[in-house]
Scaffold this active site. Structure first.
Site, PDB file in Angstrom:
ATOM      1  N   GLY A  22       1.824  -7.688   2.968  1.00 22.67           N
ATOM      2  CA  GLY A  22       2.859  -6.659   2.938  1.00 22.67           C
ATOM      3  C   GLY A  22       2.195  -5.301   2.818  1.00 22.67           C
ATOM      4  N   CYS A  23       2.880  -4.374   2.205  1.00 17.85           N
ATOM      5  CA  CYS A  23       2.361  -3.018   2.048  1.00 17.85           C
ATOM      6  C   CYS A  23       0.979  -3.040   1.396  1.00 17.85           C
ATOM      7  CB  CYS A  23       3.327  -2.204   1.189  1.00 17.85           C
ATOM      8  SG  CYS A  23       2.739  -0.549   0.817  1.00 17.85           S
ATOM      9  N   PHE A  24       0.005  -2.437   2.056  1.00 10.61           N
ATOM     10  CA  PHE A  24      -1.358  -2.494   1.511  1.00 10.61           C
ATOM     11  C   PHE A  24      -1.512  -1.718   0.217  1.00 10.61           C
ATOM     12  CE2 PHE A  24      -2.514   0.258   5.462  1.00 10.61           C
ATOM     13  CZ  PHE A  24      -1.919   1.391   4.941  1.00 10.61           C
TER      14      PHE A  24
END
EC number: 1.8.4.11
Length: 188
Positions: free
Chosen positions: A21-23
């Site tokens: 997902g969002c890094f």
């Protein structure tokens, strides 16, 4: 495939690449351990060379937001990295992660060697057999692809923008999911 590594004081460092997902939310969990030499946010798995964040978020480049970890396996093993990875994601969600939806936010383990592949497959099988989740584990394990470092403002975001990081994480649903599935009282 060969193990990707560099020499440092007679120690071979290795790479591990995970999409979760969002890094922004994937750096801090790995960044706090002895034996971890760096965690870079970036993009991998797509067909555009050196993509930008603006390109990746259009969901047309085939890239996934990911982190690439440089680690000393004699201090912190790949198996330990896998354990941390699984505890950060919803491995049953093929459509993204938490509030972040779309291909660029899906989960993937990118392996750099056959040994990593064996460990990742065994780890995924153990998680599937654990009964922790009531849906199938859908996180794929694939060969590492070219990794492109994200723009500087994305690196170490939790340190550079702690208030925004905490706010984004608070509304994402990630922490509630982790607590529900991984809290010590529910993990047996």
């Amino acid at each position: 495939m060969t193990t990707s590594g560099t020499q440092s004081n007679s120690t071979v460092l290795e790479k591990a690449t995970f999409a979760g997902g969002c890094f922004w939310c994937m750096v801090k969990p790995f960044d706090q351990w002895d034996g971890i030499h760096g965690v870079i946010s970036g993009y991998t798995g797509g067909h555009v060379v050196n993509p930008t964040y603006e390109q990746v978020k259009t969901q047309t480049t085939g890239h996934i937001e990911a982190v690439q970890i440089t680690f000393d396996p004699s201090i912190f093993s790949y198996a330990q990295l896998l354990d941390i990875f699984w505890m950060q994601i919803d491995p049953t969600d093929a459509g993204g992660q938490f509030q972040d939806r779309g291909e660029s936010y899906t989960t993937t383990i990118f392996v750099h060697s056959e040994e990593q592949r064996k460990l990742a497959e065994a780890s995924r099988a153990a998680l599937a057999a654990s009964g922790r989740f009531d849906k199938p584990i859908v996180t794929p394990i694939v060969d590492a692809a070219p990794f492109y470092e994200a723009e500087e403002y994305h690196q170490d975001y939790y340190r550079k923008e702690p208030d925004h990081y905490k706010q984004d994480r608070a509304v994402s649903g990630r922490d509630e999911f982790i607590q529900t599935h991984w809290d010590e009282t529910t993990s047996g």
